[in-house]
Design a protein around this motif. Structure first.
Motif, PDB file in Angstrom:
ATOM      1  N   SER A   1       0.867  -1.252   0.021  1.00  0.00           N
ATOM      2  CA  SER A   1       0.198  -0.114   0.062  1.00  0.00           C
ATOM      3  C   SER A   1       0.883   1.082  -0.113  1.00  0.00           C
ATOM      4  O   SER A   1       1.954   1.165   0.378  1.00  0.00           O
ATOM      5  N   SER A   2       0.169   2.445  -0.262  1.00  0.00           N
ATOM      6  CA  SER A   2       1.122   3.341  -0.285  1.00  0.00           C
ATOM      7  C   SER A   2       1.485   3.744   1.172  1.00  0.00           C
ATOM      8  O   SER A   2       2.856   4.329   1.415  1.00  0.00           O
ATOM      9  N   SER A   3       0.841   3.634   2.256  1.00  0.00           N
ATOM     10  CA  SER A   3       1.396   3.750   3.540  1.00  0.00           C
ATOM     11  C   SER A   3       2.472   2.854   3.853  1.00  0.00           C
ATOM     12  O   SER A   3       3.618   3.117   4.622  1.00  0.00           O
ATOM     13  N   ALA A   4       2.411   1.487   3.203  1.00  0.00           N
ATOM     14  CA  ALA A   4       3.488   0.597   3.428  1.00  0.00           C
ATOM     15  C   ALA A   4       4.832   1.133   2.879  1.00  0.00           C
ATOM     16  O   ALA A   4       5.951   0.752   3.364  1.00  0.00           O
ATOM     17  N   ALA A   5       4.540   1.576   1.662  1.00  0.00           N
ATOM     18  CA  ALA A   5       5.759   1.982   0.786  1.00  0.00           C
ATOM     19  C   ALA A   5       6.398   3.238   1.431  1.00  0.00           C
ATOM     20  O   ALA A   5       7.739   3.183   1.505  1.00  0.00           O
ATOM     21  N   ALA A   6       5.509   4.174   1.809  1.00  0.00           N
ATOM     22  CA  ALA A   6       5.997   5.337   2.698  1.00  0.00           C
ATOM     23  C   ALA A   6       6.821   4.833   3.846  1.00  0.00           C
ATOM     24  O   ALA A   6       7.897   5.254   3.953  1.00  0.00           O
ATOM     25  N   ARG A   7       6.437   3.944   4.561  1.00  0.00           N
ATOM     26  CA  ARG A   7       7.086   3.748   5.809  1.00  0.00           C
ATOM     27  C   ARG A   7       8.479   2.874   5.487  1.00  0.00           C
ATOM     28  O   ARG A   7       9.426   3.190   6.128  1.00  0.00           O
ATOM     29  N   ARG A   8       8.380   1.974   4.184  1.00  0.00           N
ATOM     30  CA  ARG A   8       9.422   1.396   4.069  1.00  0.00           C
ATOM     31  C   ARG A   8      10.811   2.329   3.754  1.00  0.00           C
ATOM     32  O   ARG A   8      12.019   2.132   3.917  1.00  0.00           O
ATOM     33  N   LEU A   9      10.238   3.610   2.996  1.00  0.00           N
ATOM     34  CA  LEU A   9      11.202   4.605   2.817  1.00  0.00           C
ATOM     35  C   LEU A   9      11.592   5.670   3.621  1.00  0.00           C
ATOM     36  O   LEU A   9      12.142   6.432   3.796  1.00  0.00           O
ATOM     37  N   GLY A  10      10.612   5.719   4.996  1.00  0.00           N
ATOM     38  CA  GLY A  10      10.918   6.748   5.896  1.00  0.00           C
ATOM     39  C   GLY A  10      10.401   7.985   5.425  1.00  0.00           C
ATOM     40  O   GLY A  10      10.968   9.058   5.979  1.00  0.00           O
ATOM     41  N   TRP A  11       9.418   7.919   4.688  1.00  0.00           N
ATOM     42  CA  TRP A  11       8.654   9.303   4.135  1.00  0.00           C
ATOM     43  C   TRP A  11       7.638   9.502   4.686  1.00  0.00           C
ATOM     44  O   TRP A  11       6.651   8.603   5.361  1.00  0.00           O
ATOM     45  N   THR A  12       7.094  10.641   4.626  1.00  0.00           N
ATOM     46  CA  THR A  12       5.663  11.075   4.809  1.00  0.00           C
ATOM     47  C   THR A  12       4.639  10.767   3.973  1.00  0.00           C
ATOM     48  O   THR A  12       5.138  10.548   2.880  1.00  0.00           O
ATOM     49  N   MET A  13       3.549  10.564   4.169  1.00  0.00           N
ATOM     50  CA  MET A  13       2.448  10.152   3.022  1.00  0.00           C
ATOM     51  C   MET A  13       2.477  11.521   2.015  1.00  0.00           C
ATOM     52  O   MET A  13       2.197  11.048   0.962  1.00  0.00           O
ATOM     53  N   THR A  14       2.432  12.532   2.505  1.00  0.00           N
ATOM     54  CA  THR A  14       2.623  13.841   1.758  1.00  0.00           C
ATOM     55  C   THR A  14       3.625  13.673   0.827  1.00  0.00           C
ATOM     56  O   THR A  14       3.518  13.953  -0.389  1.00  0.00           O
ATOM     57  N   LYS A  15       4.991  13.312   1.285  1.00  0.00           N
ATOM     58  CA  LYS A  15       6.038  13.206   0.310  1.00  0.00           C
ATOM     59  C   LYS A  15       5.805  12.052  -0.625  1.00  0.00           C
ATOM     60  O   LYS A  15       6.038  12.182  -1.974  1.00  0.00           O
ATOM     61  N   PHE A  16       5.504  11.019  -0.253  1.00  0.00           N
ATOM     62  CA  PHE A  16       4.985   9.787  -0.866  1.00  0.00           C
ATOM     63  C   PHE A  16       4.203  10.118  -2.076  1.00  0.00           C
ATOM     64  O   PHE A  16       4.348   9.894  -3.357  1.00  0.00           O
ATOM     65  N   ASN A  17       3.153  10.570  -1.900  1.00  0.00           N
ATOM     66  CA  ASN A  17       2.049  10.913  -2.892  1.00  0.00           C
ATOM     67  C   ASN A  17       2.551  12.097  -3.821  1.00  0.00           C
ATOM     68  O   ASN A  17       2.075  11.939  -5.036  1.00  0.00           O
TER      69      ASN A  17
END
Length: 253
Positions: A172-188
């Protein structure tokens, strides 16, 4: 591409075609249509998002043909080591002219991959394409920043790490963001940037819109990135590259 000199249109007998899925090898019969889907000759999965009859293989007019007999799903076909890619929409069909073709498609949250192999393909990879595959020339007309590649690798990680497995649930977007250490805003924001860049290149299926789920956009991005070799297994170390964590962020990344 270079012809091998074989006049495939006049072959009296079909060239043998083998299908590999989840480590299982199947000889495709040349005298009847071979159906791939939730039901058929190859039953992929009991997935309600997958058509009962999705893809069809058939030998006709001297060629093996792959047809999309579904009504909603599309498939990505990559050949010649990723140098040739086709987007097979519902109702479309294409000839299989290379020794190996990789088919990737997504049904709901699950991405599937299968491959087709023949030793008697009517075309072979030219020296020019072999050079692009070896890195001597550039295949992709667009470049990606390290952070953009990091995003694509995070989404494609299950597929890149797979050893003979043919289905993977994308993170999921949230799982991928956590994997990268990013916020959801940055990931999106990064996801939007990558999809917009590929959309300008003519890659289909990455533009959002009414009724289009973000899951489908992520799945299409992974399909394209892996089959086109935008990201490969060699890029997996990007996920743990500490130097990227301190890289200055910008809307262009």
């Amino acid at each position: 591409m270079e012809s091998t000199g074989t006049d495939a249109g006049r072959q009296a007998e079909a060239a043998p075609l083998r299908l590999e899925f989840a480590g299982e090898w199947i000889d495709v019969p040349p005298d009847s249509a071979f159906i791939i889907g939730r039901e058929g000759d190859l039953e992929i999965d009991d997935n309600p998002y997958l058509h009962r009859h999705f893809l069809e293989l058939q030998y006709r007019d001297g060629f093996w043909w792959l047809a999309n007999v579904g009504v909603l799903l599309a498939a990505t076909i990559s050949s010649a080591g990723g140098a040739v890619q086709s987007w097979l929409s519902p109702g479309a069909r294409m000839p299989l002219v290379f020794e190996r073709s990789v088919i990737v498609f997504t049904a709901g949250p699950v991405t599937y991959e299968l491959s087709l192999h023949t030793d008697e393909a009517p075309y072979e990879v030219s020296r020019q394409v072999q050079a692009t595959m070896s890195g001597e020339t550039t295949v992709m007309p667009a470049s990606f920043t390290p952070l953009q590649k990091q995003l694509m690798v995070a989404l494609a990680e299950p597929m890149l790490r797979r050893e003979g497995v043919s289905m993977n649930e994308l993170p999921s977007s949230s799982a991928a963001a956590r994997r990268l250490g990013w916020t959801m805003t940055k990931f999106n924001r990064k996801l939007d940037n990558v999809c917009d860049k590929l959309d300008r290149m003519g890659v289909q299926g990455l533009r959002g819109g009414a009724g289009k789920l973000a899951t489908n956009r992520r799945a299409r991005l992974v399909e394209y990135a892996v089959t086109s070799q935008v990201v490969t297994r060699a890029d997996l170390p990007l996920l743990d590259d500490e130097s990227l964590r301190s890289q200055v962020d910008s809307d262009r990344d």
